[in-house]
Design a protein around this motif. Structure first.
Motif, mmCIF file in Angstrom:
data_model
loop_
_atom_site.group_PDB
_atom_site.id
_atom_site.type_symbol
_atom_site.label_atom_id
_atom_site.label_comp_id
_atom_site.label_asym_id
_atom_site.label_seq_id
_atom_site.Cartn_x
_atom_site.Cartn_y
_atom_site.Cartn_z
ATOM 1 N N ILE A 1 -11.347 7.303 8.861
ATOM 2 C CA ILE A 1 -11.157 6.362 7.756
ATOM 3 C C ILE A 1 -11.912 5.065 8.037
ATOM 4 O O ILE A 1 -12.572 4.501 7.157
ATOM 5 C CB ILE A 1 -9.653 6.109 7.518
ATOM 6 C CG1 ILE A 1 -8.993 7.370 6.963
ATOM 7 C CG2 ILE A 1 -9.448 4.930 6.565
ATOM 8 C CD1 ILE A 1 -7.473 7.306 6.925
ATOM 9 N N ASN B 1 -8.825 9.936 0.375
ATOM 10 C CA ASN B 1 -7.848 10.927 -0.095
ATOM 11 C C ASN B 1 -6.413 10.404 -0.014
ATOM 12 O O ASN B 1 -5.493 11.100 0.425
ATOM 13 C CB ASN B 1 -7.982 12.230 0.697
ATOM 14 C CG ASN B 1 -9.350 12.870 0.538
ATOM 15 O OD1 ASN B 1 -9.930 12.848 -0.544
ATOM 16 N ND2 ASN B 1 -9.865 13.436 1.630
ATOM 17 N N GLY B 2 -6.248 9.144 -0.406
ATOM 18 C CA GLY B 2 -4.914 8.555 -0.438
ATOM 19 C C GLY B 2 -4.397 8.078 0.898
ATOM 20 O O GLY B 2 -3.213 7.742 1.020
ATOM 21 N N GLU B 3 -5.275 8.015 1.902
ATOM 22 C CA GLU B 3 -4.848 7.583 3.233
ATOM 23 C C GLU B 3 -5.681 6.392 3.694
ATOM 24 O O GLU B 3 -6.880 6.317 3.431
ATOM 25 C CB GLU B 3 -4.983 8.728 4.244
ATOM 26 C CG GLU B 3 -4.091 9.929 3.933
ATOM 27 C CD GLU B 3 -4.133 10.977 5.009
ATOM 28 O OE1 GLU B 3 -3.073 11.539 5.339
ATOM 29 O OE2 GLU B 3 -5.235 11.234 5.553
ATOM 30 N N THR B 4 -5.036 5.463 4.407
ATOM 31 C CA THR B 4 -5.746 4.323 4.967
ATOM 32 C C THR B 4 -5.178 3.981 6.349
ATOM 33 O O THR B 4 -4.306 4.698 6.861
ATOM 34 C CB THR B 4 -5.702 3.115 4.019
ATOM 35 O OG1 THR B 4 -6.644 2.139 4.464
ATOM 36 C CG2 THR B 4 -4.310 2.508 3.940
ATOM 37 N N ASN C 1 2.303 1.869 -3.266
ATOM 38 C CA ASN C 1 1.283 2.399 -4.172
ATOM 39 C C ASN C 1 0.956 3.864 -3.889
ATOM 40 O O ASN C 1 0.068 4.442 -4.518
ATOM 41 C CB ASN C 1 0.008 1.562 -4.082
ATOM 42 C CG ASN C 1 0.201 0.146 -4.616
ATOM 43 O OD1 ASN C 1 1.140 -0.116 -5.370
ATOM 44 N ND2 ASN C 1 -0.670 -0.769 -4.220
ATOM 45 N N ALA D 1 0.834 -1.202 0.000
ATOM 46 C CA ALA D 1 0.000 0.000 0.000
ATOM 47 C C ALA D 1 0.868 1.251 0.000
ATOM 48 O O ALA D 1 0.580 2.232 -0.700
ATOM 49 C CB ALA D 1 -0.934 -0.007 1.213
ATOM 50 N N LYS E 1 -0.007 5.199 -0.833
ATOM 51 C CA LYS E 1 -0.953 5.482 0.246
ATOM 52 C C LYS E 1 -0.217 5.886 1.523
ATOM 53 O O LYS E 1 0.843 5.323 1.847
ATOM 54 C CB LYS E 1 -1.820 4.262 0.545
ATOM 55 C CG LYS E 1 -2.804 3.898 -0.557
ATOM 56 C CD LYS E 1 -3.662 2.710 -0.132
ATOM 57 C CE LYS E 1 -4.618 2.277 -1.230
ATOM 58 N NZ LYS E 1 -5.447 1.113 -0.835
ATOM 59 N N ASN E 2 -0.772 6.848 2.237
ATOM 60 C CA ASN E 2 -0.283 7.181 3.571
ATOM 61 C C ASN E 2 -1.043 6.318 4.570
ATOM 62 O O ASN E 2 -2.275 6.257 4.528
ATOM 63 C CB ASN E 2 -0.515 8.659 3.884
ATOM 64 C CG ASN E 2 -0.027 9.020 5.276
ATOM 65 O OD1 ASN E 2 1.110 8.753 5.640
ATOM 66 N ND2 ASN E 2 -0.905 9.618 6.070
ATOM 67 N N ILE E 3 -0.305 5.644 5.441
ATOM 68 C CA ILE E 3 -0.930 4.683 6.355
ATOM 69 C C ILE E 3 -0.811 5.165 7.801
ATOM 70 O O ILE E 3 0.266 5.542 8.249
ATOM 71 C CB ILE E 3 -0.266 3.293 6.231
ATOM 72 C CG1 ILE E 3 -0.353 2.802 4.783
ATOM 73 C CG2 ILE E 3 -0.936 2.295 7.170
ATOM 74 C CD1 ILE E 3 0.464 1.554 4.524
ATOM 75 N N ASP F 1 -9.157 3.701 0.645
ATOM 76 C CA ASP F 1 -8.439 4.872 1.154
ATOM 77 C C ASP F 1 -9.381 6.066 1.132
ATOM 78 O O ASP F 1 -10.411 6.074 0.449
ATOM 79 C CB ASP F 1 -7.190 5.161 0.321
ATOM 80 C CG ASP F 1 -7.523 5.585 -1.103
ATOM 81 O OD1 ASP F 1 -7.737 6.795 -1.327
ATOM 82 O OD2 ASP F 1 -7.585 4.704 -1.986
#
Length: 396
Positions: free
Chosen positions: A386, A346-349, A29, A26, A31-33, A344
């Motif tokens: 989230i 906005n690109g965060e999960t 790819n 992730a 994504k900010n986690i 996600d």
């Protein structure tokens, strides 16, 4: 073709770490986690500990004593004394983390197929340690509806057999954040005395106690001197998880002498990490006061945000920095993986720890997750949001 051992096949995956490959992908790819899955504090390690390693004058990085540095063990006794725990250096064996301490304890007091009773949900690696030691975990269920309070004396006694050698607790608890009261400890004292068992207490979160409560150690029970074995660690207390320094403590001389034989077999705990841990004991009390206030705010933030989500049930911890949340889903393993692979905002999960791995009773905890509130309040709010948005679209 050679095969692995049955023990190896039975060794469980970590519910905390098994999702790491999905998190890594992730992140690749883009994504900010928000990592809520593991108890790695974001609090800075005390400078005095880091400085001790950077500025030491060690010329030969030699073995220490198998039971740990004499100076360090003596200094630990002074720390314990401040917590009304009165032990001597000879009562302490320094280990490579609390994990090794518990393995030494299992090896010292139990034989293959012996049993240890543990209130579940419990720290997932207890199952791994018992598997490695060839012993059996006998679970006794505590419930989220009761805020994971200690089960009744009668419930414990129903599980005791000739194979039972110990009761193991984590106080404050991982994954629940539950804090056992003095009265609950005394109930356990009565049980182990009556049935001639050991009481093992994992007390690595001792400093993290909230709402005016006081931590009561099994080592404060004088009647337990020959029955009590305490596990401790610097990992969480000083935000030194990578140091891998823990210890086991007992006034039972036979237990200590047996544990030292296991310690001799692995030679010694790491020298540099002991130097850092010894220095960490000089950390001022204000360090903990600030941390506790921060964790109380984080706990209250995450609980408040979770309670806003329809269908969620959450326990309110009195210690440590975890809580268990029950979600309106069927399988939190699938949900946790889905969050990383397919969702996600906005690109965060978010990365969470599925709670089924904290139970040994099949089918329990499958709709629960453990949340480690080790992020700042702003990040916690985003992370819970989230989860809220994910639950709107997730299908089991």
């Amino acid at each position: 073709m050679p095969t692995v051992s049955k023990k190896g096949e039975q060794m469980p995956q970590s519910p905390i770490r098994k999702l790491v490959p999905f998190a890594e992908q992730a992140a690749k790819n883009g994504k900010n986690i928000y990592y809520l899955n593991i108890g790695q504090p974001d609090i800075k390690t005390p400078e005095v500990a880091l400085k001790a390693v950077k500025e030491n004058n060690v010329e030969i990085l030699s073995y220490s004593k198998s039971e740990g540095s004499e100076i360090y063990r003596q200094k630990i006794t002074n720390y314990f004394k401040d917590h009304d725990i009165h032990v001597n250096a000879k009562d302490i064996v320094v280990t490579t983390g609390a994990s090794e301490a518990l393995l030494f304890v299992f090896g010292s007091i139990m034989d293959p197929d012996d049993e240890v009773i543990i209130s579940e949900p419990f720290y997932a690696n207890y199952i791994a340690f018992s598997t490695a030691s060839g012993i059996n975990v006998v679970p006794i269920v505590s419930k989220i509806e009761d805020n994971f309070a200690l089960p009744s004396v009668e419930a414990f006694e129903k599980l005791i057999t000739p194979k039972t050698k110990a009761i193991l607790i984590c106080n404050p608890g991982n994954p629940t954040g539950n804090l056992y009261s003095k009265e609950e400890i005394q109930k356990l004292t009565a049980i182990v005395k009556k049935h001639d068992l050991f009481l093992i207490a994992d007390e690595v979160y001792r400093e993290f106690v909230y709402d005016g409560e006081t931590h009561y150690s099994i080592m404060q029970e004088k009647e337990l001197e020959q029955h009590a074995i305490m596990i401790d660690s610097v990992s969480k207390r000083y935000s030194m998880c990578g140091a891998r320094i823990g210890c086991l403590v007992s006034k039972n001389e036979s237990v200590i002498q047996t544990a030292i034989k296991f310690a001799q077999a692995r030679l010694s705990p790491p020298t540099y990490a002991q130097i850092a841990s010894e220095a960490a004991l000089d950390t001022p009390r204000s360090y903990f006061d600030n941390i506790i206030n921060e964790y109380i705010e984080r706990r209250d933030t995450v609980i408040t945000e979770l309670q806003k989500i329809e269908g969620i049930k959450v326990s309110k911890p009195k210690g440590a920095f975890y809580c268990v949340a029950e979600l309106p889903i069927k399988n939190s393993d699938h949900f946790a993986q889905w969050l990383l692979e397919h969702f996600d905002v906005n690109g965060e999960t978010v990365m969470v720890a599925p709670a089924g791995g904290f139970y040994s009773t099949p089918g329990y905890g499958l709709n629960q997750i453990r949340i480690a509130y080790v992020l700042n309040k702003k990040s916690l709010i985003k992370a819970v949001n989230i989860i809220k948005e994910a639950l709107k679209v997730y299908k089991d």
